[in-house]
Design a protein around this motif. Sequence first.
Motif, PDB file in Angstrom:
ATOM      1  N   UNK A 127       6.249  11.511 -15.022  1.00 36.86           N
ATOM      2  CA  UNK A 127       4.963  10.917 -15.564  1.00 36.86           C
ATOM      3  C   UNK A 127       5.370   9.809 -16.875  1.00 36.86           C
ATOM      4  N   UNK A 128       6.488   8.992 -16.598  1.00 43.88           N
ATOM      5  CA  UNK A 128       6.712   8.091 -17.886  1.00 43.88           C
ATOM      6  C   UNK A 128       6.675   6.722 -17.002  1.00 43.88           C
ATOM      7  N   UNK A 129       5.480   6.090 -17.440  1.00 48.94           N
ATOM      8  CA  UNK A 129       5.083   4.816 -16.759  1.00 48.94           C
ATOM      9  C   UNK A 129       5.916   3.481 -17.062  1.00 48.94           C
ATOM     10  N   UNK A 130       6.458   3.375 -18.474  1.00 51.17           N
ATOM     11  CA  UNK A 130       7.407   2.468 -18.834  1.00 51.17           C
ATOM     12  C   UNK A 130       8.706   2.641 -18.214  1.00 51.17           C
ATOM     13  N   UNK A 173       0.876  -1.454   0.056  1.00 54.45           N
ATOM     14  CA  UNK A 173      -0.020  -0.084   0.047  1.00 54.45           C
ATOM     15  C   UNK A 173       0.899   1.230  -0.115  1.00 54.45           C
ATOM     16  N   UNK A 174       1.863   1.292   0.755  1.00 54.33           N
ATOM     17  CA  UNK A 174       2.930   2.226   0.757  1.00 54.33           C
ATOM     18  C   UNK A 174       3.592   2.596  -0.655  1.00 54.33           C
ATOM     19  N   UNK A 175       3.639   1.579  -1.339  1.00 50.53           N
ATOM     20  CA  UNK A 175       4.329   1.480  -2.605  1.00 50.53           C
ATOM     21  C   UNK A 175       3.504   2.289  -3.622  1.00 50.53           C
ATOM     22  N   UNK A 176       2.250   1.896  -3.604  1.00 52.35           N
ATOM     23  CA  UNK A 176       1.253   2.313  -4.348  1.00 52.35           C
ATOM     24  C   UNK A 176       0.941   3.872  -4.341  1.00 52.35           C
ATOM     25  N   UNK A 177       0.895   4.336  -2.869  1.00 47.31           N
ATOM     26  CA  UNK A 177       0.747   5.872  -2.776  1.00 47.31           C
ATOM     27  C   UNK A 177       2.328   6.458  -3.146  1.00 47.31           C
ATOM     28  N   UNK A 178       3.193   5.928  -2.877  1.00 45.91           N
ATOM     29  CA  UNK A 178       4.499   6.600  -3.366  1.00 45.91           C
ATOM     30  C   UNK A 178       4.434   6.446  -4.878  1.00 45.91           C
ATOM     31  N   UNK A 179       4.197   5.606  -5.453  1.00 46.72           N
ATOM     32  CA  UNK A 179       4.166   5.401  -7.039  1.00 46.72           C
ATOM     33  C   UNK A 179       3.176   6.502  -7.485  1.00 46.72           C
ATOM     34  N   UNK A 180       2.199   6.730  -6.928  1.00 47.23           N
ATOM     35  CA  UNK A 180       1.236   7.900  -7.574  1.00 47.23           C
ATOM     36  C   UNK A 180       1.937   9.105  -7.201  1.00 47.23           C
ATOM     37  N   UNK A 181       2.397   9.323  -6.063  1.00 48.52           N
ATOM     38  CA  UNK A 181       3.534  10.533  -6.040  1.00 48.52           C
ATOM     39  C   UNK A 181       4.564  10.707  -6.777  1.00 48.52           C
ATOM     40  N   UNK A 182       5.198  10.029  -7.200  1.00 48.43           N
ATOM     41  CA  UNK A 182       6.290   9.770  -8.207  1.00 48.43           C
ATOM     42  C   UNK A 182       5.982  10.079  -9.614  1.00 48.43           C
ATOM     43  N   UNK A 183       4.768   9.579  -9.807  1.00 53.03           N
ATOM     44  CA  UNK A 183       4.395   9.876 -11.389  1.00 53.03           C
ATOM     45  C   UNK A 183       3.882  11.212 -11.529  1.00 53.03           C
ATOM     46  N   UNK A 187      -6.929   7.472 -10.315  1.00 55.77           N
ATOM     47  CA  UNK A 187      -6.502   7.597  -8.940  1.00 55.77           C
ATOM     48  C   UNK A 187      -6.310   6.538  -8.227  1.00 55.77           C
ATOM     49  N   UNK A 188      -5.702   6.823  -6.803  1.00 53.53           N
ATOM     50  CA  UNK A 188      -5.159   5.583  -6.173  1.00 53.53           C
ATOM     51  C   UNK A 188      -6.183   4.460  -5.796  1.00 53.53           C
ATOM     52  N   UNK A 189      -7.173   4.723  -4.957  1.00 52.07           N
ATOM     53  CA  UNK A 189      -8.036   3.820  -4.516  1.00 52.07           C
ATOM     54  C   UNK A 189      -8.697   3.007  -5.760  1.00 52.07           C
ATOM     55  N   UNK A 190      -8.809   3.493  -6.941  1.00 53.09           N
ATOM     56  CA  UNK A 190      -9.500   2.968  -7.847  1.00 53.09           C
ATOM     57  C   UNK A 190      -8.680   1.792  -8.293  1.00 53.09           C
ATOM     58  N   UNK A 191      -7.207   2.040  -8.238  1.00 51.07           N
ATOM     59  CA  UNK A 191      -6.402   1.225  -8.837  1.00 51.07           C
ATOM     60  C   UNK A 191      -6.083  -0.003  -7.739  1.00 51.07           C
ATOM     61  N   UNK A 192      -6.303   0.382  -6.499  1.00 51.23           N
ATOM     62  CA  UNK A 192      -6.377  -0.799  -5.447  1.00 51.23           C
ATOM     63  C   UNK A 192      -7.368  -1.882  -5.637  1.00 51.23           C
ATOM     64  N   UNK A 193      -8.646  -1.059  -5.838  1.00 50.33           N
ATOM     65  CA  UNK A 193      -9.861  -2.079  -5.867  1.00 50.33           C
ATOM     66  C   UNK A 193      -9.630  -2.984  -7.106  1.00 50.33           C
ATOM     67  N   UNK A 199      -2.861   7.386 -12.830  1.00 46.20           N
ATOM     68  CA  UNK A 199      -3.022   8.821 -13.533  1.00 46.20           C
ATOM     69  C   UNK A 199      -4.458   9.226 -13.779  1.00 46.20           C
ATOM     70  N   UNK A 200      -5.115   8.198 -14.325  1.00 43.22           N
ATOM     71  CA  UNK A 200      -6.634   8.332 -14.859  1.00 43.22           C
ATOM     72  C   UNK A 200      -7.608   8.356 -13.902  1.00 43.22           C
TER      73      UNK A 200
END
Length: 263
Positions: free
Chosen positions: A190-193, A176-186, A256-262, A253-254
Amino acid sequence: MQGMFTITKHALDEGMSQHVLVVYRHVVATIIIAPFALIFDRKIRPKMTLSIFLKIMLLGLLEPTIDQNLYYTGMKYTTATFTSAMCNVLPAFAFLMAWALRIEQVNLRKIHSQAKIIGTIVTVGGAMLMTLVKGAQLDLPWTKGYDALASTGSSLTKQDPIKGALMITTGCVCWACFIILQAITLKSYPVELSLTAGICFMGAIEGSVVAAVMERGNPSAWSVGMDYKLLAAVYSGVICSGIGYYVQGLIMKRKGTCFCDCF
């Protein structure tokens, strides 16, 4: 994801080191994703700064290294089904962290906020039920002979649901911390690959350090043949790490974080 649980559990029961699996998984992911990142992001990739580099290092530590070492060790102590069910606590942890960091807004008067809160309670309750309640074993056709197989030594680790659940839960917190930090880093990178390739590369390096320490004096742990061990590394590396991190970044990016988790 369910395929990864089953294949990985079989490889671990056959004696594969969970620490070595983490390394091979992200070596494979780096080899697959890096060429695409070099080609498709070459014109849009922002300049690498110390701040971004440190975030990528932390991302590689949180999910590929800490989470997956705990996750696979917890899987050794439990079953693929148990592990899959325990992972349902991930959206709850991520939602609470996002709310605490004000990334996710909660309004109790709105239906979607109420749904998120109810979902959090249900997922945590379900995980607790799986951990603390031990029901009767189901005698299904495809499970016949499993006890005999286990007694001959194919399953090398004694089952311990409590210890396994604690490890998986701790791993989910790191995830979960990884997902939050990934969203912040992007937001700044903003280059996903390219971000995915960086995470997998750092995960392979940091995971190698952990594996070298945990498997010191046991060089045979690094051997892999044309079997389930290789399949687990390739499948989890390509699908769950390489493609998984990339698609996860796109969704963040499209939607949000919580939508990605679910999802």
